[in-house]
Motif scaffolding. Structure first.
Motif, PDB file in Angstrom:
ATOM      1  N   TYR A  94      41.030  52.745 -44.057  1.00  0.00           N
ATOM      2  CA  TYR A  94      40.184  52.108 -43.050  1.00  0.00           C
ATOM      3  C   TYR A  94      39.864  53.154 -41.985  1.00  0.00           C
ATOM      4  O   TYR A  94      40.742  53.560 -41.225  1.00  0.00           O
ATOM      5  CB  TYR A  94      40.930  50.950 -42.361  1.00  0.00           C
ATOM      6  CG  TYR A  94      41.179  49.717 -43.190  1.00  0.00           C
ATOM      7  CD1 TYR A  94      40.896  49.679 -44.545  1.00  0.00           C
ATOM      8  CD2 TYR A  94      41.709  48.572 -42.600  1.00  0.00           C
ATOM      9  CE1 TYR A  94      41.143  48.536 -45.289  1.00  0.00           C
ATOM     10  CE2 TYR A  94      41.953  47.425 -43.331  1.00  0.00           C
ATOM     11  CZ  TYR A  94      41.679  47.420 -44.680  1.00  0.00           C
ATOM     12  OH  TYR A  94      41.925  46.281 -45.405  1.00  0.00           O
ATOM     13  N   HIS A  96      36.641  53.043 -40.019  1.00  0.00           N
ATOM     14  CA  HIS A  96      35.873  52.433 -38.936  1.00  0.00           C
ATOM     15  C   HIS A  96      36.049  50.923 -38.933  1.00  0.00           C
ATOM     16  O   HIS A  96      36.095  50.304 -40.001  1.00  0.00           O
ATOM     17  CB  HIS A  96      34.382  52.761 -39.099  1.00  0.00           C
ATOM     18  CG  HIS A  96      34.091  54.206 -38.871  1.00  0.00           C
ATOM     19  ND1 HIS A  96      34.260  55.161 -39.851  1.00  0.00           N
ATOM     20  CD2 HIS A  96      33.679  54.869 -37.766  1.00  0.00           C
ATOM     21  CE1 HIS A  96      33.949  56.344 -39.355  1.00  0.00           C
ATOM     22  NE2 HIS A  96      33.587  56.197 -38.087  1.00  0.00           N
ATOM     23  N   GLN A 101      35.800  43.332 -36.120  1.00  0.00           N
ATOM     24  CA  GLN A 101      36.954  44.068 -35.593  1.00  0.00           C
ATOM     25  C   GLN A 101      36.589  44.802 -34.307  1.00  0.00           C
ATOM     26  O   GLN A 101      37.332  44.768 -33.330  1.00  0.00           O
ATOM     27  CB  GLN A 101      37.466  45.057 -36.646  1.00  0.00           C
ATOM     28  CG  GLN A 101      38.124  44.357 -37.830  1.00  0.00           C
ATOM     29  CD  GLN A 101      38.245  45.221 -39.064  1.00  0.00           C
ATOM     30  OE1 GLN A 101      37.896  46.392 -39.060  1.00  0.00           O
ATOM     31  NE2 GLN A 101      38.724  44.627 -40.145  1.00  0.00           N
ATOM     32  N   THR A 120      35.088  34.928 -44.834  1.00  0.00           N
ATOM     33  CA  THR A 120      35.867  35.910 -45.567  1.00  0.00           C
ATOM     34  C   THR A 120      34.912  37.006 -46.034  1.00  0.00           C
ATOM     35  O   THR A 120      33.794  36.704 -46.425  1.00  0.00           O
ATOM     36  CB  THR A 120      36.521  35.232 -46.784  1.00  0.00           C
ATOM     37  OG1 THR A 120      37.274  34.132 -46.298  1.00  0.00           O
ATOM     38  CG2 THR A 120      37.436  36.159 -47.531  1.00  0.00           C
ATOM     39  N   GLY A 121      35.340  38.247 -45.971  1.00  0.00           N
ATOM     40  CA  GLY A 121      34.461  39.344 -46.376  1.00  0.00           C
ATOM     41  C   GLY A 121      33.993  40.167 -45.198  1.00  0.00           C
ATOM     42  O   GLY A 121      33.450  41.250 -45.368  1.00  0.00           O
ATOM     43  N   THR A 122      34.234  39.669 -43.994  1.00  0.00           N
ATOM     44  CA  THR A 122      33.775  40.384 -42.799  1.00  0.00           C
ATOM     45  C   THR A 122      34.863  41.284 -42.219  1.00  0.00           C
ATOM     46  O   THR A 122      34.616  42.014 -41.270  1.00  0.00           O
ATOM     47  CB  THR A 122      33.375  39.379 -41.703  1.00  0.00           C
ATOM     48  OG1 THR A 122      34.478  38.479 -41.483  1.00  0.00           O
ATOM     49  CG2 THR A 122      32.151  38.567 -42.100  1.00  0.00           C
ATOM     50  N   GLY A 123      36.056  41.197 -42.767  1.00  0.00           N
ATOM     51  CA  GLY A 123      37.175  41.962 -42.209  1.00  0.00           C
ATOM     52  C   GLY A 123      37.895  41.187 -41.118  1.00  0.00           C
ATOM     53  O   GLY A 123      38.626  41.739 -40.309  1.00  0.00           O
ATOM     54  N   THR A 125      40.427  39.188 -41.289  1.00  0.00           N
ATOM     55  CA  THR A 125      41.892  39.158 -41.386  1.00  0.00           C
ATOM     56  C   THR A 125      42.504  40.332 -40.629  1.00  0.00           C
ATOM     57  O   THR A 125      43.397  40.152 -39.794  1.00  0.00           O
ATOM     58  CB  THR A 125      42.341  39.193 -42.863  1.00  0.00           C
ATOM     59  OG1 THR A 125      41.519  38.291 -43.601  1.00  0.00           O
ATOM     60  CG2 THR A 125      43.782  38.792 -43.013  1.00  0.00           C
ATOM     61  N   GLU A 160      47.605  41.200 -47.033  1.00  0.00           N
ATOM     62  CA  GLU A 160      46.993  42.112 -46.055  1.00  0.00           C
ATOM     63  C   GLU A 160      48.009  42.482 -44.966  1.00  0.00           C
ATOM     64  O   GLU A 160      48.116  43.634 -44.578  1.00  0.00           O
ATOM     65  CB  GLU A 160      45.747  41.440 -45.445  1.00  0.00           C
ATOM     66  CG  GLU A 160      44.997  42.274 -44.414  1.00  0.00           C
ATOM     67  CD  GLU A 160      43.872  43.138 -44.982  1.00  0.00           C
ATOM     68  OE1 GLU A 160      43.723  43.185 -46.220  1.00  0.00           O
ATOM     69  OE2 GLU A 160      43.156  43.775 -44.187  1.00  0.00           O
TER      70      GLU A 160
HETATM   71  P1  AMP Z   1      38.461  39.688 -44.981  1.00  0.00           P
HETATM   72  O1  AMP Z   1      37.143  39.270 -44.372  1.00  0.00           O
HETATM   73  O2  AMP Z   1      39.534  39.728 -43.973  1.00  0.00           O
HETATM   74  O3  AMP Z   1      38.799  38.860 -46.174  1.00  0.00           O
HETATM   75  O4  AMP Z   1      38.314  41.216 -45.486  1.00  0.00           O
HETATM   76  C1  AMP Z   1      37.472  41.589 -46.533  1.00  0.00           C
HETATM   77  C2  AMP Z   1      37.899  42.908 -47.178  1.00  0.00           C
HETATM   78  O5  AMP Z   1      37.608  44.015 -46.336  1.00  0.00           O
HETATM   79  C3  AMP Z   1      39.384  42.993 -47.483  1.00  0.00           C
HETATM   80  O6  AMP Z   1      39.527  43.453 -48.796  1.00  0.00           O
HETATM   81  C4  AMP Z   1      39.920  44.019 -46.497  1.00  0.00           C
HETATM   82  O7  AMP Z   1      41.017  44.738 -47.034  1.00  0.00           O
HETATM   83  C5  AMP Z   1      38.724  44.916 -46.255  1.00  0.00           C
HETATM   84  N1  AMP Z   1      38.673  45.502 -44.891  1.00  0.00           N
HETATM   85  C6  AMP Z   1      38.981  44.906 -43.723  1.00  0.00           C
HETATM   86  N2  AMP Z   1      38.757  45.722 -42.675  1.00  0.00           N
HETATM   87  C7  AMP Z   1      38.288  46.889 -43.178  1.00  0.00           C
HETATM   88  C8  AMP Z   1      37.861  48.130 -42.595  1.00  0.00           C
HETATM   89  N3  AMP Z   1      37.842  48.331 -41.277  1.00  0.00           N
HETATM   90  N4  AMP Z   1      37.438  49.114 -43.417  1.00  0.00           N
HETATM   91  C9  AMP Z   1      37.431  48.907 -44.769  1.00  0.00           C
HETATM   92  N5  AMP Z   1      37.803  47.751 -45.385  1.00  0.00           N
HETATM   93  C10 AMP Z   1      38.235  46.741 -44.607  1.00  0.00           C
END
Ligand code: AMP
Length: 417
Positions: A94, A96, A101, A120-123, A125, A160
């Protein structure tokens, strides 16, 4: 990955027809398809009245995702994280922060409440985990409870957390329905910094005094709209009442409507509000089309013709009921396709195995009910197919949001009778 054999491909009539871009055209149409079974009948499941959703909404050209235009202005290296956490971020690759975030981490480090409109998919978590981890590494006592609607999402959040805290001396545990509660009771003897679970099981454990919710100052409610849809509002209320020392609450939802507003206002105290990735939340970046089944055609055969096309590599197929999911999976397998199913009557192990096979590209089709598929994070689903029209547009948007993730465009087809 595509595991279909060439013989399967050539057996499918109409397999070479291109599919995208045109409206109201059924992909893979064929004049010489065998007419076994009736339209939508024994082989196709019940048809549903169309009036719930305006069909016009189901046909859209993809608009490139806003994510492409999101340019992070800072890197994680610039953020106020301790070196130990920076090291973990580097190891995870990770570099950026994502949009959510970069907009929330600072406020969450300050302990603010938050209302995040994000899927979900936006990071999202990592957006809530990273500031909490940082604060715990700095010695704050922040036992955190994460409540999610589905078992799959619970496992993902737990994973995660574990991967972001490797070697940092922080621990998490996960409590979900459909698993052995005795093991949970045993696990709860050791304290976790983060507990994640589904409402029913968490309450069950709280009622047995095994999970002491009064000790948890931080509450995270993820996919809140889904929890309400699934009837978890009373459970969520009970959980919040038991959290007597709650000082910080974060709530994430893909959509917020007026009926939820009052409940949300009662839970949050002067929250930072963030709305991200509207493109993903509306499905505008997904190529959407409908599939009409002619009176003389068989619905299931139309589906097979679609699945025989070269680019239908990783397909999430939605059916309305557990029974239909079961039946369709069997029929797909019988037709020589690699398919597995995921629904609420399956054991946690079976669901996880099916999901892993799908993630790893070992099967072409994952057949799912709406509920079971919520929160599934599989980044490269090529197509979402709705074998029946979903009951609400909201549910439709959630379903098609399983494709076109992580900046990719996706395709969604909905059968209309
Ligand atoms: P989420 O929306 O929390 O389900 O996250 C979606 C995906 O993005 C997950 O597979 C995370 O591991 C990945 N992810 C979250 N933050 C980052 C980041 N800053 N850079 C790269 N991948 C990320």
């Amino acid at each position: 990955m595509n595991n279909r054999s060439s013989s399967q491909r050539s057996r499918r009539p109409g397999a070479s027809t291109a599919d995208s871009g045109q409206k109201n055209r059924r992909p893979g149409a064929s004049k010489n398809r065998p007419q076994s079974g009736g339209r939508g009948g024994a082989r196709g499941g019940k048809s549903r009245p169309v009036k719930a959703i305006d069909i016009k909404l189901l046909t859209k050209d993809a608009v490139p995702l806003q994510a492409e235009t999101y340019v992070p202005t800072q890197s994680f290296a610039d953020m106020p994280f301790s070196e130990r956490l920076q090291e973990t971020l580097r190891k995870k690759g990770y570099t950026h922060p994502t949009a959510i975030q970069s907009q929330t981490i600072e406020a969450l480090l300050d302990g603010r409440d938050m209302m995040g409109i994000a899927q979900t998919g936006t990071g999202k978590t990592a957006a809530f985990l990273l500031p909490l981890i940082e604060r715990m590494l700095n010695g704050e006592k922040l036992q955190t409870l994460v409540v999610v609607p589905t078992r799959e999402l619970a496992l993902q959040v737990n994973e995660e957390f574990k991967s972001l805290t490797k070697g940092l001396g922080l621990f998490s545990s996960c409590y979900i329905g459909g698993t052995n509660i005795n093991r949970d009771l045993q696990n709860l003897r050791r304290q976790s910094h983060l507990v994640v679970g589904t409402p029913g099981r968490l309450l069950d454990l709280a009622n047995r005094n095994a999970l002491r919710l009064a000790n948890f100052p931080v509450l995270i409610l993820d996919e809140f709209d889904r929890m309400l849809d699934m009837g978890f509002a009373p459970d969520v209320n009970r959980i919040t009442r038991l959290m007597e020392s709650r000082t910080q609450t974060l709530l994430f939802s893909a959509t917020v409507d007026k009926t939820q507003k009052k409940l949300i206002d009662g839970l949050l105290n002067n929250p930072v509000e963030v709305r991200v990735s509207e493109g993903e939340a509306t499905g505008d970046h997904i190529q959407q089309d409908i599939v009409r089944v002619g009176a003389s055609e068989n619905k299931f055969d139309v589906l097979l013709a679609m699945l025989a096309k070269a680019d239908f590599d990783k397909v999430l197929l939605f059916a309305e009921t557990k029974r239909t999911v079961d039946r369709m999976t069997k029929m797909l397998k019988k037709s020589g396709l690699q398919a597995e199913q995921i629904h609420g009557n399956k054991s946690q192990n079976a669901r996880q195995t099916a999901l892993t096979k799908f993630k790893d590209g070992k099967i072409q089709v994952l057949v799912a009910t709406d509920v079971a598929a919520r929160g599934i994070d599989v980044s490269d689903v090529t197509h979402v197919i709705n074998y029946q029209i979903p009951q609400t547009y909201d549910s439709y948007v959630h379903r098609i949001g399983r494709t076109g993730r992580a900046g990719k465009t996706g395709k969604a087809f909905t059968f209309v009778d």
